[in-house]
Design a protein around this motif. Structure first.
Motif, mmCIF file in Angstrom:
data_model
loop_
_atom_site.group_PDB
_atom_site.id
_atom_site.type_symbol
_atom_site.label_atom_id
_atom_site.label_comp_id
_atom_site.label_asym_id
_atom_site.label_seq_id
_atom_site.Cartn_x
_atom_site.Cartn_y
_atom_site.Cartn_z
ATOM 1 N N GLY A 10 0.820 -1.210 0.000
ATOM 2 C CA GLY A 10 0.000 0.000 0.000
ATOM 3 C C GLY A 10 0.849 1.252 0.000
ATOM 4 O O GLY A 10 0.526 2.244 -0.663
ATOM 5 N N LEU A 11 1.961 1.207 0.730
ATOM 6 C CA LEU A 11 2.891 2.340 0.793
ATOM 7 C C LEU A 11 3.477 2.626 -0.589
ATOM 8 O O LEU A 11 3.518 3.773 -1.036
ATOM 9 N N LYS A 12 3.908 1.560 -1.255
ATOM 10 C CA LYS A 12 4.493 1.722 -2.599
ATOM 11 C C LYS A 12 3.464 2.283 -3.577
ATOM 12 O O LYS A 12 3.771 3.165 -4.388
ATOM 13 N N ASP A 13 2.235 1.756 -3.501
ATOM 14 C CA ASP A 13 1.175 2.250 -4.387
ATOM 15 C C ASP A 13 0.882 3.728 -4.138
ATOM 16 O O ASP A 13 0.671 4.494 -5.076
ATOM 17 N N ALA A 14 0.853 4.114 -2.859
ATOM 18 C CA ALA A 14 0.587 5.517 -2.522
ATOM 19 C C ALA A 14 1.693 6.421 -3.053
ATOM 20 O O ALA A 14 1.429 7.541 -3.504
ATOM 21 N N MET A 15 2.951 5.924 -3.009
ATOM 22 C CA MET A 15 4.064 6.707 -3.557
ATOM 23 C C MET A 15 3.905 6.884 -5.066
ATOM 24 O O MET A 15 4.062 7.992 -5.587
ATOM 25 N N LYS A 16 3.600 5.771 -5.749
ATOM 26 C CA LYS A 16 3.457 5.822 -7.216
ATOM 27 C C LYS A 16 2.323 6.749 -7.625
ATOM 28 O O LYS A 16 2.437 7.488 -8.606
ATOM 29 N N ASN A 17 1.206 6.687 -6.874
ATOM 30 C CA ASN A 17 0.021 7.464 -7.231
ATOM 31 C C ASN A 17 0.021 8.869 -6.634
ATOM 32 O O ASN A 17 -0.951 9.606 -6.784
ATOM 33 N N LYS A 18 1.094 9.215 -5.928
ATOM 34 C CA LYS A 18 1.250 10.535 -5.320
ATOM 35 C C LYS A 18 0.083 10.901 -4.397
ATOM 36 O O LYS A 18 -0.404 12.038 -4.401
ATOM 37 N N GLU A 19 -0.357 9.916 -3.600
ATOM 38 C CA GLU A 19 -1.424 10.136 -2.621
ATOM 39 C C GLU A 19 -0.765 10.520 -1.292
ATOM 40 O O GLU A 19 -0.453 9.661 -0.477
ATOM 41 N N THR A 20 -0.556 11.817 -1.090
ATOM 42 C CA THR A 20 0.239 12.272 0.047
ATOM 43 C C THR A 20 -0.400 11.958 1.401
ATOM 44 O O THR A 20 0.313 11.554 2.326
ATOM 45 N N ALA A 21 -1.707 12.143 1.540
ATOM 46 C CA ALA A 21 -2.357 11.887 2.832
ATOM 47 C C ALA A 21 -2.273 10.402 3.185
ATOM 48 O O ALA A 21 -1.942 10.035 4.323
ATOM 49 N N ARG A 22 -2.558 9.568 2.210
ATOM 50 C CA ARG A 22 -2.492 8.117 2.422
ATOM 51 C C ARG A 22 -1.055 7.678 2.740
ATOM 52 O O ARG A 22 -0.825 6.861 3.635
ATOM 53 N N LEU A 23 -0.117 8.256 2.010
ATOM 54 C CA LEU A 23 1.294 7.920 2.204
ATOM 55 C C LEU A 23 1.750 8.260 3.624
ATOM 56 O O LEU A 23 2.422 7.461 4.275
ATOM 57 N N SER A 24 1.351 9.425 4.112
ATOM 58 C CA SER A 24 1.792 9.811 5.454
ATOM 59 C C SER A 24 1.183 8.893 6.513
ATOM 60 O O SER A 24 1.861 8.531 7.472
ATOM 61 N N THR A 25 -0.056 8.471 6.336
ATOM 62 C CA THR A 25 -0.687 7.546 7.290
ATOM 63 C C THR A 25 0.017 6.194 7.260
ATOM 64 O O THR A 25 0.291 5.606 8.313
#
Length: 152
Positions: A10-25
């Motif tokens: 999920g972390l990698k996907d959030a990085m690829k998709n530039k989902e900053t809020a999700r990435l920080s969580t």
């Protein structure tokens, strides 16, 4: 897939998709798990924390955010409350489905029967049995009084 692998994915996907809020969580989740891993190694458990421990960590994180969101709402800070609720949504993706009220009642009845509980003194045995089977699936803060009512 193991819980840690799902979180890392999920972390990698959030990085690829530039989902900053999700990435920080997700980074907060990883940091909490790593903290527990370090503590476990200090206790001599070289393999770190188990999936059950990770579920407990996630459960605590959800509870903390629910309390924070409530406090922010009472203080009139709806923007911060919304951020906390968004983090809850991300964390809950990795938790098992929450049991509904009827399922919780049935689980309590089964745990009481399994532990042979007859008085309030047996509450610890019942809670232990429930935590072993249902970590992350029920709120033990609300379960405690329900057990007391049945045993008291």
């Amino acid at each position: 897939m193991e819980l840690r692998e799902r979180i890392t994915s999920g972390l990698k996907d959030a990085m690829k998709n530039k989902e900053t809020a999700r990435l920080s969580t997700l980074r907060l989740i990883n940091a909490a798990i790593k903290d527990k891993d370090i503590a476990a190694r200090g206790e001599g458990r070289d393999d770190g924390v188990s999936d059950g421990d990770v579920l407990a960590i996630l459960g605590r994180m959800v509870k903390q955010r629910q309390e924070s969101a409530r406090a922010y709402e009472e203080g009139g800070r709806l923007d911060l409350s919304e951020r906390e609720r968004a983090e809850i949504v991300v964390i809950e993706e990795f938790l098992p489905r929450q049991l509904d009220e009827a399922e919780v009642e049935a689980a309590i009845a089964a745990a009481i029967a399994e532990a042979g509980a007859s008085s309030i003194r047996d509450m610890g045995k019942v809670m232990g049995a429930l935590k072993a089977k249902y970590t992350g699936q029920m709120d033990f803060g609300t379960v405690g009084p329900m057990i007391k009512d049945r045993l008291g």
